[in-house]
Motif scaffolding. Sequence first.
Motif, PDB file in Angstrom:
ATOM      1  N   LEU A 107       0.943  -1.008  -0.050  1.00 33.40           N
ATOM      2  CA  LEU A 107      -0.051   0.033   0.005  1.00 33.40           C
ATOM      3  C   LEU A 107       0.808   1.233  -0.078  1.00 33.40           C
ATOM      4  O   LEU A 107       1.612   1.519   0.945  1.00 33.40           O
ATOM      5  N   ASP A 108       0.697   1.931  -1.154  1.00 37.11           N
ATOM      6  CA  ASP A 108       1.438   3.345  -1.181  1.00 37.11           C
ATOM      7  C   ASP A 108       0.673   4.327  -0.388  1.00 37.11           C
ATOM      8  O   ASP A 108      -0.361   4.761  -0.883  1.00 37.11           O
ATOM      9  N   GLY A 109       1.144   4.816   0.610  1.00 46.91           N
ATOM     10  CA  GLY A 109       0.415   5.520   1.666  1.00 46.91           C
ATOM     11  C   GLY A 109       0.568   7.059   1.442  1.00 46.91           C
ATOM     12  O   GLY A 109       0.105   8.026   2.027  1.00 46.91           O
TER      13      GLY A 109
ATOM     14  N   VAL B  73      -0.207  -6.647   8.856  1.00 47.11           N
ATOM     15  CA  VAL B  73       0.231  -5.500   8.290  1.00 47.11           C
ATOM     16  C   VAL B  73       1.444  -5.047   8.837  1.00 47.11           C
ATOM     17  O   VAL B  73       1.856  -4.854  10.116  1.00 47.11           O
ATOM     18  N   GLU B  74       2.439  -4.956   7.873  1.00 44.03           N
ATOM     19  CA  GLU B  74       3.593  -4.173   8.533  1.00 44.03           C
ATOM     20  C   GLU B  74       3.725  -2.689   7.938  1.00 44.03           C
ATOM     21  O   GLU B  74       3.409  -2.271   6.976  1.00 44.03           O
ATOM     22  N   LEU B  75       3.926  -2.128   8.974  1.00 39.66           N
ATOM     23  CA  LEU B  75       3.773  -0.411   8.758  1.00 39.66           C
ATOM     24  C   LEU B  75       5.218  -0.170   8.604  1.00 39.66           C
ATOM     25  O   LEU B  75       6.261  -0.420   9.373  1.00 39.66           O
ATOM     26  N   ARG B  76       5.403   0.671   7.617  1.00 40.95           N
ATOM     27  CA  ARG B  76       6.743   1.368   7.097  1.00 40.95           C
ATOM     28  C   ARG B  76       6.597   2.714   7.104  1.00 40.95           C
ATOM     29  O   ARG B  76       5.897   3.457   6.853  1.00 40.95           O
TER      30      ARG B  76
ATOM     31  N   VAL C 112       2.526   5.249   6.514  1.00 39.62           N
ATOM     32  CA  VAL C 112       1.576   5.244   7.157  1.00 39.62           C
ATOM     33  C   VAL C 112       1.395   6.564   7.990  1.00 39.62           C
ATOM     34  O   VAL C 112       0.155   6.995   8.126  1.00 39.62           O
ATOM     35  N   GLU C 113       2.424   7.382   8.364  1.00 33.29           N
ATOM     36  CA  GLU C 113       2.243   8.511   8.858  1.00 33.29           C
ATOM     37  C   GLU C 113       1.513   9.509   8.094  1.00 33.29           C
ATOM     38  O   GLU C 113       1.110  10.362   8.704  1.00 33.29           O
ATOM     39  N   VAL C 114       1.578   9.416   6.762  1.00 27.73           N
ATOM     40  CA  VAL C 114       0.737  10.281   6.051  1.00 27.73           C
ATOM     41  C   VAL C 114      -0.941  10.398   6.479  1.00 27.73           C
ATOM     42  O   VAL C 114      -1.406  11.527   6.766  1.00 27.73           O
TER      43      VAL C 114
ATOM     44  N   ALA D 282      -9.510   8.140   0.101  1.00 25.81           N
ATOM     45  CA  ALA D 282      -8.149   7.615  -0.548  1.00 25.81           C
ATOM     46  C   ALA D 282      -7.674   6.498   0.274  1.00 25.81           C
ATOM     47  O   ALA D 282      -7.051   5.473  -0.187  1.00 25.81           O
ATOM     48  N   LEU D 283      -7.828   6.120   1.537  1.00 24.88           N
ATOM     49  CA  LEU D 283      -7.590   5.148   2.310  1.00 24.88           C
ATOM     50  C   LEU D 283      -8.201   3.862   1.691  1.00 24.88           C
ATOM     51  O   LEU D 283      -7.473   2.967   1.435  1.00 24.88           O
ATOM     52  N   VAL D 284      -9.505   4.078   1.569  1.00 23.04           N
ATOM     53  CA  VAL D 284     -10.229   2.732   1.226  1.00 23.04           C
ATOM     54  C   VAL D 284      -9.875   2.461  -0.427  1.00 23.04           C
ATOM     55  O   VAL D 284      -9.689   1.153  -0.532  1.00 23.04           O
TER      56      VAL D 284
END
Length: 97
Positions: free
Chosen positions: A5-7, A94-97, A59-61, A15-17
């Motif tokens: 997922l390109d956040g 989910v791996e958060l980067r 994910v911070e975005v 946009a998240l959905v």
Amino acid sequence: MPAYLDGRHVTDVSALVCALGEAVAGPGGHYQQCWKVLRGCVCGGEWPPAPFTLVWHDVEVARRALASVSVDTEGGTPYVDDVLRLLARVGITVELR
């Protein structure tokens, strides 16, 4: 193989959905999970094939953009955290980067 997922452009709920749909189902795809379950609806949705790993970049975005959005009527839980809990509940790691 994980999905990605390109956040970078996740700045609102739609946009998240969209980003989740494309990460799970491919470009232009839609993940048919019922997001109303975040509000307590028991309508179900599609479960991804297990095991399923989603690598969420930037994910911070979303955390910053959705900081004031909450499913909780008292605003106690940030929306992104609710989504992460839902994804875990339906079997997505989910791996958060």
